[in-house]
Scaffold this active site. Structure first.
Site, short mmCIF file in Angstrom:
data_model
loop_
_atom_site.label_atom_id
_atom_site.label_comp_id
_atom_site.label_asym_id
_atom_site.label_seq_id
_atom_site.Cartn_x
_atom_site.Cartn_y
_atom_site.Cartn_z
N SER A 92 0.83 -1.21 0.00
CA SER A 92 0.00 0.00 0.00
C SER A 92 0.86 1.26 0.00
CB SER A 92 -0.89 0.01 1.24
OG SER A 92 -1.54 1.25 1.40
N TYR A 146 -2.37 5.51 -4.48
CA TYR A 146 -3.45 6.46 -4.29
C TYR A 146 -3.10 7.73 -5.06
CZ TYR A 146 -5.52 3.81 -0.40
OH TYR A 146 -6.13 2.85 0.37
N LYS A 153 -8.49 -0.74 -9.04
CA LYS A 153 -9.17 -1.27 -7.85
C LYS A 153 -10.29 -0.34 -7.41
CE LYS A 153 -8.06 -2.80 -3.13
NZ LYS A 153 -8.90 -1.88 -2.34
N HIS A 173 -13.82 -1.48 -1.13
CA HIS A 173 -12.81 -1.09 -0.15
C HIS A 173 -13.05 -1.78 1.19
CE1 HIS A 173 -9.45 1.88 -0.20
NE2 HIS A 173 -9.48 1.67 1.09
#
Length: 383
Positions: free
Chosen positions: A107, A130, A252, A276
């Site tokens: 992540s 992100y 995603k 999520h």
């Protein structure tokens, strides 16, 4: 706990060993947590057809995900703050995944940095991105992922703004932990965790601290996301990132058919049907219920994966039967990590693999290639 036979056993042990704020961070959803619960419970309503008097010898769960050979159609999902479930958690989980033969996804909001994983593993791993307002930081992350020889970029599309998770607010979640009296008292009951944290220097957001101008340490996760996650994210940004990355791209956060068609048209290699983990829009549909419609909407234009609620090998097989060519485990591996470190992640993978293998056999199949919706009892699965 002398005998661990299922993911629930690992969850119970993790709850005893991980400080409350970090256990709750992993094991919670937004608002009423209805979507979080539905992700699991909707799997249970799908029933399997047992077959008998068939040859069960020579079974294999091996397949591929975006062209990569895998021991089973399971990858380690990107989860934030993994290194707060157990010291050096991302490194340990990546090593367990490599040894088992499944992909590991790091992540953006990890404790261990991209470079930490590259230095402690040999198999290519995946990196989850992100989209932040600071495009210079995004460019830097992509360059670092390239330098680490990451095999795929997993672009998360469903966290432009942060869903409210009541437990995180009540616990005062932060990394490193806020040393309030309740948190100190709770951590004092977790000596294994405390000792591990004392032995590692990795207690901040490794991909951010030292890589963002003016950020010397990280306090609140919610404060960072509120300032940096970009609410203007669009499909134009997806195209820009795809071109900037230049490698395999997985999108995603797809839970709607129209978004799935846009994902297929974007040129990405795969999409992940995901809400999520029930941590964003509470009241959204579970991933397993949305999966068949999304598979139908995109056909063979893009590989379809899914996450959300996977707690067993049976869940993996049901998702495969409904068209997912890959699944991701988040909480399941985090429970193992929090319970036992790297051996716990390995145990989680072993449990899921054994359940997948045995269930496939009971349903009359020796390989995943022959498995389709026919293994599911009519009327029990979403269409």
């Amino acid at each position: 706990m002398s005998v661990i036979t299922c993911i629930e056993d690992l969850r119970v042990l993790a709850q005893k060993r991980v400080p409350r704020m970090f256990y709750d961070y992993a094991d919670s959803g937004s608002w009423t947590e209805s979507t979080y619960r539905a992700n699991e419970s909707d799997f249970q309503s799908i029933k399997l057809r047992q077959r008998v008097a068939v040859n069960m010898e020579g079974r294999s769960t091996a397949t591929t995900m975006i062209g990569r050979p895998v021991a089973m159609p399971v990858a380690i999902a990107p989860t934030g703050l993994t290194g707060m479930q157990h010291a050096d958690g991302e490194i340990l989980a990546a090593q367990a995944a490599e040894a088992f033969g499944v992909p590991f996804t790091l992540s953006t909001m990890s404790i261990c940095a991209i470079e930490d994983i590259a230095a402690n593993t040999t198999a290519p791993f995946w990196f989850q991105l992100y989209v932040m307002r600071d495009r210079g930081f995004i460019n830097s992350l992509i360059d670092r992922a390239k330098a680490a020889k990451c095999e795929a970029l997993v672009l998360t599309l469903d966290l432009q703004i942060l869903g409210q998770r009541h437990k995180d607010l009540k616990n005062g979640l932060s990394a490193p932990p806020k040393l309030t009296l309740p948190n100190l008292l709770n951590m004092a009951t977790k000596p294994r965790w405390c000792l591990g944290m004392l032995r590692t220097p990795r207690r901040q957001f490794g991909n951010i601290v030292g890589h963002v101008k003016g950020v010397g340490d990280m306090g609140s996760l919610s404060e960072w996301t509120a300032k940096q996650f970009d609410p203007q994210l669009s499909w134009d940004d997806v195209q820009w990132i795809r071109e900037r990355w230049g490698g395999k791209l997985i999108l995603k956060g797809i839970i709607d058919e129209e978004d799935a068609r846009l994902a297929a048209a974007s040129g990405a290699d795969a999409l992940i049907v995901s809400n999520h983990g029930g941590r964003q829009l509470d009241g959204a549909e579970s991933s397993i219920r949305a999966l068949p419609r999304i598979v139908e909407a995109v056909g063979d234009r893009i590989e379809v994966h899914m996450d959300g609620g996977i707690r067993s090998g049976q869940d993996v097989l049901k998702a495969w039967a409904l068209g997912a060519r890959g699944t991701y485990i988040g909480r399941a591996f985090l429970y193992g990590l929090g319970a036992l470190g790297r051996p716990g992640v390995t145990r989680a993978l072993e449990i899921i693999h054994r359940e997948l293998d045995l269930t496939m056999a009971f349903c009359g199949h020796r390989s995943l290639a022959s498995v389709d919706r026919d293994i599911l009892l009519p009327g029990t699965f979403p269409r």
